[in-house]
Design an enzyme around this catalytic site. Structure first.
Site, PDB file in Angstrom:
ATOM      1  N   SER A   1     -44.504  21.226  29.344  1.00  0.00           N
ATOM      2  CA  SER A   1     -44.472  19.908  29.959  1.00  0.00           C
ATOM      3  C   SER A   1     -45.874  19.436  30.326  1.00  0.00           C
ATOM      4  O   SER A   1     -46.731  19.299  29.468  1.00  0.00           O
ATOM      5  CB  SER A   1     -43.533  19.925  31.162  1.00  0.00           C
ATOM      6  OG  SER A   1     -43.343  18.617  31.669  1.00  0.00           O
TER       7      SER A   1
ATOM      8  N   ASP B   1     -46.695  12.516  29.015  1.00  0.00           N
ATOM      9  CA  ASP B   1     -47.174  13.898  29.050  1.00  0.00           C
ATOM     10  C   ASP B   1     -46.949  14.556  27.685  1.00  0.00           C
ATOM     11  O   ASP B   1     -46.372  13.937  26.782  1.00  0.00           O
ATOM     12  CB  ASP B   1     -46.531  14.670  30.196  1.00  0.00           C
ATOM     13  CG  ASP B   1     -45.026  14.847  30.047  1.00  0.00           C
ATOM     14  OD1 ASP B   1     -44.419  14.133  29.231  1.00  0.00           O
ATOM     15  OD2 ASP B   1     -44.443  15.680  30.758  1.00  0.00           O
TER      16      ASP B   1
ATOM     17  N   ASP C   1     -44.954  16.632  26.201  1.00  0.00           N
ATOM     18  CA  ASP C   1     -43.639  16.660  25.547  1.00  0.00           C
ATOM     19  C   ASP C   1     -42.905  15.338  25.689  1.00  0.00           C
ATOM     20  O   ASP C   1     -41.735  15.233  25.330  1.00  0.00           O
ATOM     21  CB  ASP C   1     -42.792  17.825  26.054  1.00  0.00           C
ATOM     22  CG  ASP C   1     -42.397  17.689  27.513  1.00  0.00           C
ATOM     23  OD1 ASP C   1     -43.204  17.144  28.300  1.00  0.00           O
ATOM     24  OD2 ASP C   1     -41.291  18.138  27.887  1.00  0.00           O
TER      25      ASP C   1
ATOM     26  N   ASP D   1     -41.643  13.430  28.119  1.00  0.00           N
ATOM     27  CA  ASP D   1     -40.472  13.120  28.940  1.00  0.00           C
ATOM     28  C   ASP D   1     -40.866  12.430  30.254  1.00  0.00           C
ATOM     29  O   ASP D   1     -40.003  11.997  31.003  1.00  0.00           O
ATOM     30  CB  ASP D   1     -39.608  14.363  29.198  1.00  0.00           C
ATOM     31  CG  ASP D   1     -40.341  15.473  29.932  1.00  0.00           C
ATOM     32  OD1 ASP D   1     -41.547  15.329  30.232  1.00  0.00           O
ATOM     33  OD2 ASP D   1     -39.706  16.510  30.219  1.00  0.00           O
TER      34      ASP D   1
END
Length: 552
Positions: A142, A298, A300, A302
């Protein structure tokens, strides 16, 4: 087996050249060896997350293989023909870990669907449901710093696994020896044999179509304004620009130094859109191009950070501010378009601003509070679906920059949120207002709620023990006052009777606010969430000073 014995065993069995070199360099460094081998990476509801490197307490091919073998055993025990979807982001070794996990699953007879290129976390959640998989794995850490990577696990509902499932998977992992029990197989051979299948572009198209279905902006609203979008060298580049351009937001500027996937994150080693430093390249680009809006996702994709031009400078909105603005926008647009469902439901986490409760009252929306972590919001969507009320869900958000306005996935979605933010910006702009103006108008309606997140790092085994000691001390002797504010009550979520699953969270109720304290589930940190109901800035400063002194 003690740390030194484990180290020697790894020296004997590791075949990966990079890890062997790293292990050899540790010779004689007993403290460092102890840190790397004093435990195995803990498998929780977020799966694994840790620093890259050699050792049982690090992210590497062997810890990934062990986790994949344990998860494969779990799936085989529960599904007659198990299958798994896998995706990965731009982090160091994410693609390598994804292929290794795929090979382990395939060698165990689990059908594997693997995205052939990096894709956002929400696209993985979507693929699990779209392809009717038994589970899913996203290789990502993340928003953690560059030296981290992780292994996020999803259930067949496309939601991150529950506490019970995590415990069951952990029991399976505990039975696996990372050297003796994980099959040594060749990824390319398994692909040629058809046991690992690429996830096709048709799944990506269906995912983006689902995002498109959440569009709320009326026809005719002007979209001709410049937007800087930065994926922070992450997976958002694969979907966000495509989605925005399809919806008419064509004046996109992508900073070239952050537009290419790169797990080193050379321009922002801590690629977290919650932190201003991560947005500096985007802000500089916005100033150079005169852009009105900055979006940053970010690695990834999300989470989304937002900055808007105000005069000659840019104002950053925090996750609570963006969340309540989006919540109000979703409600307003759905009411105007006649698409507000009967008995609408929104969901937020317990550490997210209570200002959302005032917005919910304005529109007659039932607002549900859940524990920290978007998986609990996804779980609520699933529960509504089971009762035939999936259409009641209209919005979910958390203060850490995660938002979702549709039920097509069971996780926060930076692609969906980026589209909604652009539409919201265009709608306010068409009324001669900025998002800051919109926030002020909302505060006049609902009241001012100041919020602040404080984080305190506690590294290593000693740090973990210190976090536990501090939480236990607060439970044993709750403070009578915090920053001069009287503590009216304390709610301990690690007890029965809160209406939520037990969790290591303490909530101190103040006369005009609250303080919530919890260990992070993904980083070695204690987090303190402060809320003050009113405009007095001195009070918030005193609350912050209290916890700064407490954490020293």
């Amino acid at each position: 087996m003690n740390e030194i014995s484990l180290y020697k065993r790894w020296m004997e069995h590791v075949t990966d050249a990079e890890l062997r070199e790293e292990l050899a360099a540790l010779a004689g460094q007993e403290e460092e060896i102890a840190e790397r081998f004093y435990r195995e990476l803990e498998f929780g509801t977020g799966g694994l997350r840790g620093v890259l490197g050699a050792g049982s307490n690090r992210m590497n091919l062997y810890t990934v293989g062990k986790a994949s073998q344990g998860y494969a055993n779990y799936l085989k025990a529960r599904f007659p023909a198990p299958s798994v979807a896998i995706s990965y982001d731009s982090r160091i070794h994410s693609d390598l870990f994804a292929r290794h996990a795929a090979a382990v699953f395939a060698a165990n007879g689990v059908a594997v669907h693997l995205y052939p290129r990096l894709m956002p976390t929400p696209a993985l959640s979507f693929a699990v449901r779209d392809l009717r998989c038994s589970g899913g794995v996203m290789i990502t850490a993340s928003h953690n710093p560059a030296p981290y990577n992780g292994y996020k696990v999803y259930g067949s509902d496309g939601c991150q696994i529950t506490t019970e499932a995590a415990a069951a998977i952990q029991r399976e992992i505990d039975l696996v020896d990372c050297f003796d029990d994980v099959p040594a197989v060749d990824y390319d051979d398994l692909c040629r044999a058809g046991r690992i299948a690429p996830i096709g572009e048709d799944t990506v198209e269906r995912y983006l179509a689902a995002v498109d279905g959440c569009s709320l902006l009326p026809e005719g609203v002007d979209k001709d304004f410049s937007i800087v979008y930065t994926p922070l060298n992450g997976a958002g580049i694969s979907c966000v620009p495509r989605c925005l351009r399809q919806h008419g937001f064509t004046r996109l500027v992508i900073p070239p130094e952050q537009g290419t996937p790169d797990g080193r994150f050379p321009t922002c080693p801590y690629p977290n859109p919650e932190i201003r430093e991560a947005l500096e390249v985007g802000l500089r680009t916005a100033r150079e191009t005169g852009s009105e809006l900055l979006l940053a996702t970010d690695p990834d994709c999300d989470r989304v950070g937002v900055a808007v031009r105000e005069g000659e400078d840019y104002t950053l909105l925090n996750g609570n501010e963006t969340g309540v603005l989006l919540f109000d926008f979703v409600c307003r647009m759905r009411r105007e378009r006649g698409t507000m469902p009967q008995q609408p439901v929104a969901v937020k986490t317990i550490v997210t601003t209570p200002m959302a409760e005032a917005v919910a009252r304005d529109y007659g929306v039932e607002l549900i509070n859940v524990l920290t972590g978007f998986k609990y919001i996804g779980e609520k969507i699933g529960q509504l679906e089971q009762k035939g009320g999936e259409g009641r869900y209209i919005f979910g958000f958390e203060e850490s920059y995660g938002y979702l306005s549709g039920s097509y996935v069971r996780d926060k979605d930076g692609v969906n949120a980026s589209l909604l933010i652009c539409e919201m910006f265009a709608w306010y702009r068409g009324r001669g207002m900025s998002l800051v103006d919109g926030l002020r108008e909302l505060q006049r309606r609902c009241g001012v709620y100041q919020t602040k997140l404080l984080t305190y790092a506690f590294e290593g085994a000693a740090g973990f023990a210190e976090m536990e000691r501090r939480m236990n001390a607060l439970r044993a002797a709750p403070p009578a006052e915090i920053g001069g504010e009287t503590v009216a009550g304390c709610l301990d979520y690690d007890r029965e009777g809160t209406g939520l699953p037990r969790s290591n969270v303490l909530r101190f109720l103040l006369e005009q606010g609250e303080a919530v304290i919890r260990p992070s589930g993904t980083e070695p940190k204690l987090k303190v969430y402060l809320t003050y109901w009113g405009e007095n800035g001195d009070t918030m400063e005193k609350l912050c000073a209290h916890f700064d002194a407490w954490a020293r």
